[in-house]
Design a protein around this motif. Structure first.
Motif, PDB file in Angstrom:
ATOM      1  N   GLY A  75      13.882 122.979 -40.275  1.00  0.00           N
ATOM      2  CA  GLY A  75      13.306 124.122 -40.972  1.00  0.00           C
ATOM      3  C   GLY A  75      12.829 125.201 -40.016  1.00  0.00           C
ATOM      4  N   ILE A  76      12.108 124.815 -38.968  1.00  0.00           N
ATOM      5  CA  ILE A  76      11.576 125.812 -38.040  1.00  0.00           C
ATOM      6  C   ILE A  76      12.698 126.450 -37.238  1.00  0.00           C
ATOM      7  CG2 ILE A  76      11.137 124.326 -36.038  1.00  0.00           C
ATOM      8  CD1 ILE A  76       8.644 126.869 -37.430  1.00  0.00           C
ATOM      9  N   VAL A  77      13.719 125.672 -36.877  1.00  0.00           N
ATOM     10  CA  VAL A  77      14.862 126.226 -36.147  1.00  0.00           C
ATOM     11  C   VAL A  77      15.571 127.271 -37.004  1.00  0.00           C
ATOM     12  CG1 VAL A  77      17.182 125.696 -35.288  1.00  0.00           C
ATOM     13  CG2 VAL A  77      15.243 124.285 -34.598  1.00  0.00           C
ATOM     14  N   PHE A  78      15.812 126.935 -38.265  1.00  0.00           N
ATOM     15  CA  PHE A  78      16.505 127.878 -39.147  1.00  0.00           C
ATOM     16  C   PHE A  78      15.699 129.151 -39.352  1.00  0.00           C
ATOM     17  CE2 PHE A  78      16.541 129.336 -43.634  1.00  0.00           C
ATOM     18  CZ  PHE A  78      17.699 130.083 -43.561  1.00  0.00           C
ATOM     19  N   ALA A 111      21.022 133.251 -31.522  1.00  0.00           N
ATOM     20  CA  ALA A 111      20.206 132.611 -32.564  1.00  0.00           C
ATOM     21  C   ALA A 111      21.039 132.270 -33.788  1.00  0.00           C
ATOM     22  CB  ALA A 111      19.052 133.526 -32.957  1.00  0.00           C
ATOM     23  N   ALA A 112      22.181 132.960 -33.967  1.00  0.00           N
ATOM     24  CA  ALA A 112      23.050 132.659 -35.111  1.00  0.00           C
ATOM     25  C   ALA A 112      23.536 131.212 -35.059  1.00  0.00           C
ATOM     26  CB  ALA A 112      24.231 133.624 -35.132  1.00  0.00           C
ATOM     27  N   PHE A 113      23.787 130.694 -33.856  1.00  0.00           N
ATOM     28  CA  PHE A 113      24.194 129.291 -33.731  1.00  0.00           C
ATOM     29  C   PHE A 113      23.070 128.362 -34.196  1.00  0.00           C
ATOM     30  CE2 PHE A 113      27.025 131.306 -30.598  1.00  0.00           C
ATOM     31  CZ  PHE A 113      28.252 130.752 -30.972  1.00  0.00           C
ATOM     32  N   ALA A 114      21.843 128.665 -33.782  1.00  0.00           N
ATOM     33  CA  ALA A 114      20.700 127.853 -34.193  1.00  0.00           C
ATOM     34  C   ALA A 114      20.482 127.939 -35.693  1.00  0.00           C
ATOM     35  CB  ALA A 114      19.445 128.303 -33.438  1.00  0.00           C
ATOM     36  N   MET A 115      20.710 129.108 -36.267  1.00  0.00           N
ATOM     37  CA  MET A 115      20.572 129.290 -37.706  1.00  0.00           C
ATOM     38  C   MET A 115      21.544 128.390 -38.460  1.00  0.00           C
ATOM     39  SD  MET A 115      21.254 132.817 -39.819  1.00  0.00           S
ATOM     40  CE  MET A 115      21.840 132.749 -41.516  1.00  0.00           C
ATOM     41  N   VAL A 116      22.809 128.380 -38.026  1.00  0.00           N
ATOM     42  CA  VAL A 116      23.823 127.537 -38.673  1.00  0.00           C
ATOM     43  C   VAL A 116      23.487 126.057 -38.480  1.00  0.00           C
ATOM     44  CG1 VAL A 116      26.248 126.838 -38.563  1.00  0.00           C
ATOM     45  CG2 VAL A 116      25.642 129.266 -38.535  1.00  0.00           C
ATOM     46  N   LEU A 117      23.015 125.689 -37.297  1.00  0.00           N
ATOM     47  CA  LEU A 117      22.647 124.299 -37.031  1.00  0.00           C
ATOM     48  C   LEU A 117      21.498 123.860 -37.927  1.00  0.00           C
ATOM     49  CD1 LEU A 117      22.942 121.726 -35.298  1.00  0.00           C
ATOM     50  CD2 LEU A 117      21.307 122.736 -33.687  1.00  0.00           C
ATOM     51  N   GLY A 118      20.479 124.705 -38.052  1.00  0.00           N
ATOM     52  CA  GLY A 118      19.354 124.375 -38.919  1.00  0.00           C
ATOM     53  C   GLY A 118      19.776 124.234 -40.368  1.00  0.00           C
ATOM     54  N   LEU A 119      20.635 125.132 -40.841  1.00  0.00           N
ATOM     55  CA  LEU A 119      21.129 125.052 -42.210  1.00  0.00           C
ATOM     56  C   LEU A 119      21.935 123.773 -42.438  1.00  0.00           C
ATOM     57  CD1 LEU A 119      22.256 128.738 -42.862  1.00  0.00           C
ATOM     58  CD2 LEU A 119      20.556 127.460 -44.176  1.00  0.00           C
ATOM     59  N   ALA A 120      22.764 123.426 -41.464  1.00  0.00           N
ATOM     60  CA  ALA A 120      23.566 122.207 -41.590  1.00  0.00           C
ATOM     61  C   ALA A 120      22.671 120.984 -41.711  1.00  0.00           C
ATOM     62  CB  ALA A 120      24.498 122.076 -40.392  1.00  0.00           C
ATOM     63  N   ASP A 140      20.401 124.568 -55.496  1.00  0.00           N
ATOM     64  CA  ASP A 140      19.961 124.283 -54.128  1.00  0.00           C
ATOM     65  C   ASP A 140      21.146 124.319 -53.170  1.00  0.00           C
ATOM     66  OD1 ASP A 140      17.272 123.862 -54.909  1.00  0.00           O
ATOM     67  OD2 ASP A 140      17.771 121.826 -55.543  1.00  0.00           O
ATOM     68  N   HIS A 141      22.244 123.711 -53.583  1.00  0.00           N
ATOM     69  CA  HIS A 141      23.448 123.699 -52.748  1.00  0.00           C
ATOM     70  C   HIS A 141      24.054 125.097 -52.653  1.00  0.00           C
ATOM     71  CE1 HIS A 141      23.529 119.319 -52.353  1.00  0.00           C
ATOM     72  NE2 HIS A 141      23.239 119.256 -53.647  1.00  0.00           N
ATOM     73  N   LEU A 142      23.972 125.873 -53.735  1.00  0.00           N
ATOM     74  CA  LEU A 142      24.503 127.230 -53.715  1.00  0.00           C
ATOM     75  C   LEU A 142      23.756 128.091 -52.704  1.00  0.00           C
ATOM     76  CD1 LEU A 142      26.239 129.537 -54.821  1.00  0.00           C
ATOM     77  CD2 LEU A 142      24.525 129.867 -56.620  1.00  0.00           C
ATOM     78  N   MET A 143      22.444 127.993 -52.664  1.00  0.00           N
ATOM     79  CA  MET A 143      21.665 128.790 -51.719  1.00  0.00           C
ATOM     80  C   MET A 143      22.042 128.447 -50.276  1.00  0.00           C
ATOM     81  SD  MET A 143      19.810 130.780 -53.499  1.00  0.00           S
ATOM     82  CE  MET A 143      21.183 130.761 -54.641  1.00  0.00           C
ATOM     83  N   LEU A 144      22.167 127.153 -49.999  1.00  0.00           N
ATOM     84  CA  LEU A 144      22.531 126.722 -48.650  1.00  0.00           C
ATOM     85  C   LEU A 144      23.946 127.159 -48.305  1.00  0.00           C
ATOM     86  CD1 LEU A 144      20.920 123.178 -48.758  1.00  0.00           C
ATOM     87  CD2 LEU A 144      20.240 125.044 -47.250  1.00  0.00           C
ATOM     88  N   ALA A 145      24.860 127.085 -49.279  1.00  0.00           N
ATOM     89  CA  ALA A 145      26.238 127.504 -49.034  1.00  0.00           C
ATOM     90  C   ALA A 145      26.311 129.000 -48.746  1.00  0.00           C
ATOM     91  CB  ALA A 145      27.109 127.151 -50.241  1.00  0.00           C
ATOM     92  N   LEU A 146      25.548 129.801 -49.498  1.00  0.00           N
ATOM     93  CA  LEU A 146      25.531 131.243 -49.263  1.00  0.00           C
ATOM     94  C   LEU A 146      25.001 131.571 -47.866  1.00  0.00           C
ATOM     95  CD1 LEU A 146      24.308 132.876 -52.607  1.00  0.00           C
ATOM     96  CD2 LEU A 146      26.431 133.362 -51.387  1.00  0.00           C
ATOM     97  N   LEU A 147      23.891 130.956 -47.512  1.00  0.00           N
ATOM     98  CA  LEU A 147      23.300 131.217 -46.198  1.00  0.00           C
ATOM     99  C   LEU A 147      24.225 130.758 -45.075  1.00  0.00           C
ATOM    100  CD1 LEU A 147      19.638 130.178 -47.027  1.00  0.00           C
ATOM    101  CD2 LEU A 147      20.367 132.458 -46.316  1.00  0.00           C
ATOM    102  N   LEU A 148      24.832 129.587 -45.252  1.00  0.00           N
ATOM    103  CA  LEU A 148      25.745 129.077 -44.232  1.00  0.00           C
ATOM    104  C   LEU A 148      26.986 129.961 -44.127  1.00  0.00           C
ATOM    105  CD1 LEU A 148      25.921 126.739 -42.230  1.00  0.00           C
ATOM    106  CD2 LEU A 148      27.173 125.434 -43.952  1.00  0.00           C
ATOM    107  N   THR A 153      30.405 133.597 -41.150  1.00  0.00           N
ATOM    108  CA  THR A 153      31.204 134.823 -41.106  1.00  0.00           C
ATOM    109  C   THR A 153      30.656 135.786 -40.058  1.00  0.00           C
ATOM    110  OG1 THR A 153      29.882 135.689 -42.970  1.00  0.00           O
ATOM    111  CG2 THR A 153      32.019 134.678 -43.486  1.00  0.00           C
ATOM    112  N   GLY A 154      29.334 135.801 -39.881  1.00  0.00           N
ATOM    113  CA  GLY A 154      28.760 136.631 -38.828  1.00  0.00           C
ATOM    114  C   GLY A 154      29.196 136.175 -37.451  1.00  0.00           C
ATOM    115  N   LEU A 155      29.189 134.868 -37.212  1.00  0.00           N
ATOM    116  CA  LEU A 155      29.655 134.333 -35.929  1.00  0.00           C
ATOM    117  C   LEU A 155      31.136 134.618 -35.723  1.00  0.00           C
ATOM    118  CD1 LEU A 155      27.818 130.879 -35.804  1.00  0.00           C
ATOM    119  CD2 LEU A 155      27.520 132.786 -34.214  1.00  0.00           C
TER     120      LEU A 155
END
Length: 250
Positions: A75-78, A111-120, A140-148, A153-155
């Motif tokens: 959570g904190i990483v994301f 930080a985008a890598f850390a964001m994806v790792l935290g989401l995963a 819940d899964h939809l929110m995580l899928a959107l963020l991921l 796509t940004g990476l």
């Protein structure tokens, strides 16, 4: 030009829904009475202590740290990575770009890598932990899928399929002046922006509202002084008066 107009209108609508939706939800939270004194103990006994408690909750996720260290790590990483990524994106909306935004560009990029790792990690928790999987809903899964999807796509645009970022900046700065500048018709960029707009539209109606909602949580924002001070709600309760029923011997 069709793509430019379409995405311009999409982001105008998404921004309006995002701001109006959050504003109405915050107003609703503020009007909701808290009839009970229910701070989670041990709780602060002064208003200053409550402020400090809220700061540690918002910045450090203090209660989550005490509850589950593994979830806290993801959570904190994301959230920290997301904050850096969002701050990095200010360069697309500000002209001239402040020096501090320029300085954080390398940090936001990685930080985008850390964001994806935290989401995963957070998504894996909802899939593999049985008790969390049981209470997880499709939203819940939809929110995580959107963020991921936004993160991936940004990476992809940063490291695989590069985009004309100058044209992207001209597009968004133009939107703020109601002046439509051409948006690059790059498939990955369009997918990225489509996911961002979708998240903005869904945000005010989702569980992601825990962001502003935490400030209105009575278990966190109340002073633990039930003996020292009487607790009163901030609204008037409507009491329905009813005629007493006739007794059986009448």
């Amino acid at each position: 030009m069709f793509v430019t107009v379409l995405f311009a209108l999409l982001f105008y609508a998404a921004t309006a829904i995002f701001l109006a939706g959050i504003g109405m939800r915050i107003a609703r939270y503020a009007r909701t009475p808290a009839p009970l004194k229910i701070p989670t103990t041990p709780a602060p006994t002064t208003r200053g202590g409550v402020v400090l408690r809220m700061v540690t909750e918002v910045v450090l996720f203090n209660s989550l740290f005490k509850a589950n260290k593994w979830i806290w790590i993801f959570g904190i990483v994301f959230h920290v990575a997301l904050a850096l990524v969002l701050l990095r994106h200010l360069r697309y909306f500000l002209d001239p770009v402040p020096a501090w935004v320029v300085m954080i560009q390398p940090f936001g990029k990685y930080a985008a890598f850390a964001m994806v790792l935290g989401l995963a990690g957070l998504w894996a928790r909802r899939v593999f932990v049985e008790r969390i999987r049981y209470i997880s809903s499709p939203s819940d899964h939809l929110m995580l899928a959107l963020l991921l999807g936004i993160g991936l796509t940004g990476l992809a645009m940063t490291y695989l399929w590069h985009v004309d970022i100058t044209a992207v900046k001209l597009f968004f700065t133009g939107l703020m002046r109601f002046d439509f500048n051409p948006l690059p018709a790059h498939p990955m960029l369009l997918l990225h922006l489509l996911l961002v707009a979708g998240l903005m539209i869904i945000f005010p109606f989702s569980k992601l509202l825990h962001a502003p909602g935490v400030f209105f949580s009575p278990t966190r924002n109340q002073v633990d002084n039930p003996r020292e001070k009487r607790h009163l709600t901030n609204v008037k309760w409507m009491v329905r008066s009813e005629k007493p029923a006739a007794s059986a011997d009448q």
